[in-house]
Every structure is written in C-alpha cells, then in structure tokens.
Design a protein around this motif. Structure first.
Motif, PDB file in Angstrom:
ATOM      1  N   VAL A   7       2.094   8.148 -15.186  1.00 36.68           N
ATOM      2  CA  VAL A   7       3.204   7.613 -14.408  1.00 36.68           C
ATOM      3  C   VAL A   7       2.970   8.052 -12.980  1.00 36.68           C
ATOM      4  CG1 VAL A   7       5.695   7.679 -14.028  1.00 36.68           C
ATOM      5  CG2 VAL A   7       4.795   7.703 -16.358  1.00 36.68           C
ATOM      6  N   TYR A   8       2.968   7.099 -12.055  1.00 36.58           N
ATOM      7  CA  TYR A   8       2.648   7.378 -10.652  1.00 36.58           C
ATOM      8  C   TYR A   8       3.911   7.334  -9.807  1.00 36.58           C
ATOM      9  CZ  TYR A   8      -1.930   6.056 -12.481  1.00 36.58           C
ATOM     10  OH  TYR A   8      -3.062   5.975 -13.230  1.00 36.58           O
ATOM     11  N   GLN A   9       4.178   8.419  -9.104  1.00 34.92           N
ATOM     12  CA  GLN A   9       5.275   8.444  -8.138  1.00 34.92           C
ATOM     13  C   GLN A   9       4.642   8.262  -6.761  1.00 34.92           C
ATOM     14  OE1 GLN A   9       7.722  11.902  -8.631  1.00 34.92           O
ATOM     15  NE2 GLN A   9       8.353  11.302 -10.682  1.00 34.92           N
ATOM     16  N   LEU A  10       5.203   7.339  -5.985  1.00 39.06           N
ATOM     17  CA  LEU A  10       4.624   6.970  -4.693  1.00 39.06           C
ATOM     18  C   LEU A  10       5.440   7.534  -3.544  1.00 39.06           C
ATOM     19  CD1 LEU A  10       3.801   3.238  -5.497  1.00 39.06           C
ATOM     20  CD2 LEU A  10       2.422   5.277  -5.939  1.00 39.06           C
ATOM     21  N   ASP A  11       4.825   7.560  -2.367  1.00 39.71           N
ATOM     22  CA  ASP A  11       5.499   8.100  -1.178  1.00 39.71           C
ATOM     23  C   ASP A  11       6.674   7.242  -0.732  1.00 39.71           C
ATOM     24  OD1 ASP A  11       3.925   5.984  -0.324  1.00 39.71           O
ATOM     25  OD2 ASP A  11       3.211   7.001   1.479  1.00 39.71           O
ATOM     26  N   ASN A  12       6.770   6.003  -1.178  1.00 36.06           N
ATOM     27  CA  ASN A  12       7.907   5.149  -0.808  1.00 36.06           C
ATOM     28  C   ASN A  12       9.062   5.275  -1.804  1.00 36.06           C
ATOM     29  OD1 ASN A  12       7.003   3.713  -3.024  1.00 36.06           O
ATOM     30  ND2 ASN A  12       6.281   1.959  -1.860  1.00 36.06           N
ATOM     31  N   GLY A  13       8.948   6.191  -2.781  1.00 36.25           N
ATOM     32  CA  GLY A  13      10.018   6.433  -3.733  1.00 36.25           C
ATOM     33  C   GLY A  13       9.909   5.640  -5.024  1.00 36.25           C
ATOM     34  N   GLN A  14       8.978   4.732  -5.118  1.00 33.49           N
ATOM     35  CA  GLN A  14       8.819   3.931  -6.323  1.00 33.49           C
ATOM     36  C   GLN A  14       8.088   4.727  -7.405  1.00 33.49           C
ATOM     37  OE1 GLN A  14       6.825   0.323  -5.188  1.00 33.49           O
ATOM     38  NE2 GLN A  14       8.513  -0.371  -3.909  1.00 33.49           N
ATOM     39  N   TYR A  28       0.855  -1.183   0.000  1.00 32.55           N
ATOM     40  CA  TYR A  28       0.000   0.000   0.000  1.00 32.55           C
ATOM     41  C   TYR A  28       0.890   1.232   0.000  1.00 32.55           C
ATOM     42  CZ  TYR A  28      -4.099  -2.838   0.948  1.00 32.55           C
ATOM     43  OH  TYR A  28      -5.109  -3.750   0.849  1.00 32.55           O
ATOM     44  N   ALA A  29       0.452   2.285  -0.708  1.00 35.11           N
ATOM     45  CA  ALA A  29       1.220   3.523  -0.783  1.00 35.11           C
ATOM     46  C   ALA A  29       0.272   4.676  -1.115  1.00 35.11           C
ATOM     47  CB  ALA A  29       2.314   3.416  -1.840  1.00 35.11           C
ATOM     48  N   THR A  30       0.833   5.874  -1.096  1.00 37.45           N
ATOM     49  CA  THR A  30       0.085   7.076  -1.456  1.00 37.45           C
ATOM     50  C   THR A  30       0.757   7.707  -2.660  1.00 37.45           C
ATOM     51  OG1 THR A  30      -0.490   7.417   0.859  1.00 37.45           O
ATOM     52  CG2 THR A  30      -0.742   9.299  -0.610  1.00 37.45           C
ATOM     53  N   ILE A  31      -0.049   8.159  -3.603  1.00 34.79           N
ATOM     54  CA  ILE A  31       0.483   8.799  -4.806  1.00 34.79           C
ATOM     55  C   ILE A  31       0.939  10.209  -4.439  1.00 34.79           C
ATOM     56  CG2 ILE A  31      -0.070   9.662  -7.111  1.00 34.79           C
ATOM     57  CD1 ILE A  31      -2.042   7.334  -7.372  1.00 34.79           C
ATOM     58  N   THR A  32       2.190  10.538  -4.756  1.00 29.26           N
ATOM     59  CA  THR A  32       2.710  11.875  -4.468  1.00 29.26           C
ATOM     60  C   THR A  32       2.746  12.750  -5.718  1.00 29.26           C
ATOM     61  OG1 THR A  32       4.983  11.112  -4.792  1.00 29.26           O
ATOM     62  CG2 THR A  32       4.126  11.096  -2.532  1.00 29.26           C
ATOM     63  N   ARG A  33       2.749  12.118  -6.895  1.00 27.28           N
ATOM     64  CA  ARG A  33       2.812  12.889  -8.133  1.00 27.28           C
ATOM     65  C   ARG A  33       2.318  12.022  -9.280  1.00 27.28           C
ATOM     66  NH1 ARG A  33       8.326  15.325 -10.735  1.00 27.28           N
ATOM     67  NH2 ARG A  33       7.343  16.402 -12.454  1.00 27.28           N
ATOM     68  N   VAL A  34       1.539  12.621 -10.195  1.00 27.33           N
ATOM     69  CA  VAL A  34       1.081  11.929 -11.395  1.00 27.33           C
ATOM     70  C   VAL A  34       1.567  12.729 -12.592  1.00 27.33           C
ATOM     71  CG1 VAL A  34      -0.908  11.102 -12.699  1.00 27.33           C
ATOM     72  CG2 VAL A  34      -0.978  11.087 -10.206  1.00 27.33           C
ATOM     73  N   THR A  35       2.337  12.087 -13.462  1.00 28.90           N
ATOM     74  CA  THR A  35       2.794  12.722 -14.700  1.00 28.90           C
ATOM     75  C   THR A  35       2.351  11.854 -15.866  1.00 28.90           C
ATOM     76  OG1 THR A  35       4.917  11.571 -14.541  1.00 28.90           O
ATOM     77  CG2 THR A  35       4.814  13.786 -13.623  1.00 28.90           C
ATOM     78  N   GLU A  36       2.551  12.362 -17.075  1.00 23.42           N
ATOM     79  CA  GLU A  36       2.142  11.604 -18.253  1.00 23.42           C
ATOM     80  C   GLU A  36       3.349  11.113 -19.021  1.00 23.42           C
ATOM     81  OE1 GLU A  36      -0.575  13.752 -20.694  1.00 23.42           O
ATOM     82  OE2 GLU A  36      -2.177  13.640 -19.224  1.00 23.42           O
TER      83      GLU A  36
END
Length: 164
Positions: free
Chosen positions: A112-119, A97-105
């Motif tokens: 493209v989803y950047q997650l709070d765990n750095g992935q 489980y994670a939280t999305i910190t940024r969404v780019t195209e």
C-alpha cells in the motif's frame, strides 16, 4: 409634442433596452434597467438625458463586474480528486506524479503506497514492480476505470486502486 417624444425614444434605444433586458438573468434587474432607460429617454433636455444614460450604463458595468466575480467558481484541485471522481462530469487528469512517503503491506503482502499528496493506493496485480519510500512515481488512467502506477525509466507498471 408627440414628434418630440418620438425623437426622444428612437428605435435603437428601444432595441437596446430589449437586448439588455434579455442579457440579465434576474428578471427584476432587467425590469429595473428598462424602467431606468425609459426614464432617461423621457427627459427633454439633451444634456440631462445623456447624463442619465451615462449613469444607467455605469450601473450596468458595475453589475456586470459583480456578476463576473460571483460567476467565478473555486478552483478544484484536480490532483486531490484523481482516481476518486465517481460521477463527476468534468475534465479529469490522465496522469499525476507524486513521491512515495510510506510503503506498508496489505493482506497477502500486497503493498500500500502513501503519497506526498495525501492519496493512498494499493497494488492489485502480481507484477514485480518494487518501490520504496522516496521514489518518484506516476499514476495514470487506464481503460474501463483502471489505474496504473509506474516509475519513469522503468518499463514495468502495476495495476492499483485508490483507498483514500
């Protein structure tokens, strides 16, 4: 004199010596232990012999503690390696489980989803799952090395690949 030596080196001491020698992975430590036990068994005075054996056993306990501390391996953060295992042959997580910190195209408007765990994960299929910054999501392992991103309470999930 020979009867006294037989009494000082009973078969139980020799058996214990052989067993303890086998339990040590380092051959020099095992040889040192055997030598120390033979030295103790050769002492004529019972009190001195007992004190010698106690000293040898205390040394074994200390080395066992050191070996146990050295045997501990650093704990691998399984969440950081999720989706990036490659050829690792250890127990892996099935879902994170994670939280999305940024969404780019990415190309062709694929998110493209950047997650709070750095992935960083990229969408790979044409599903209609819409996610925004701050959404709490999960990524679960699928068949044949695939991964799916979804949101609790939503029946839709999308196939994703890990970029970083």
């Amino acid at each position: 004199m020979s009867t006294q030596q037989k009494r000082l080196t009973p078969p139980a001491v020799l058996l214990a010596t052989a067993f303890l020698g086998m339990t040590f992975s380092n051959e020099s430590l095992a040889n040192e232990l055997v030598d120390n036990l033979k030295t103790c068994a050769g002492k004529a005075d019972e009190q001195l012999r007992l004190a010698c054996f106690d000293k040898v056993v205390a040394g074994i306990e200390d080395r066992t503690r050191v070996d146990q501390i050295q045997a501990r391996q650093p704990v691998v953060d399984k969440e950081k390696s999720f989706g990036n295992e490659g050829k690792q042959k250890e127990q892996v997580l099935d879902k994170i489980y994670a939280t999305i910190t940024r969404v780019t195209e990415k190309r062709l408007r694929d998110p493209v989803y950047q997650l709070d765990n750095g992935q960083v994960w990229a969408k790979k299929d044409s599903s209609r799952l819409r996610l925004r910054k701050g959404d709490k999501i999960y990524i679960e392992r699928g068949a044949l090395g695939s991964f799916f991103l979804g949101k609790d309470g939503n029946n839709t999930r999308t196939k994703v690949e890990r970029l970083r």
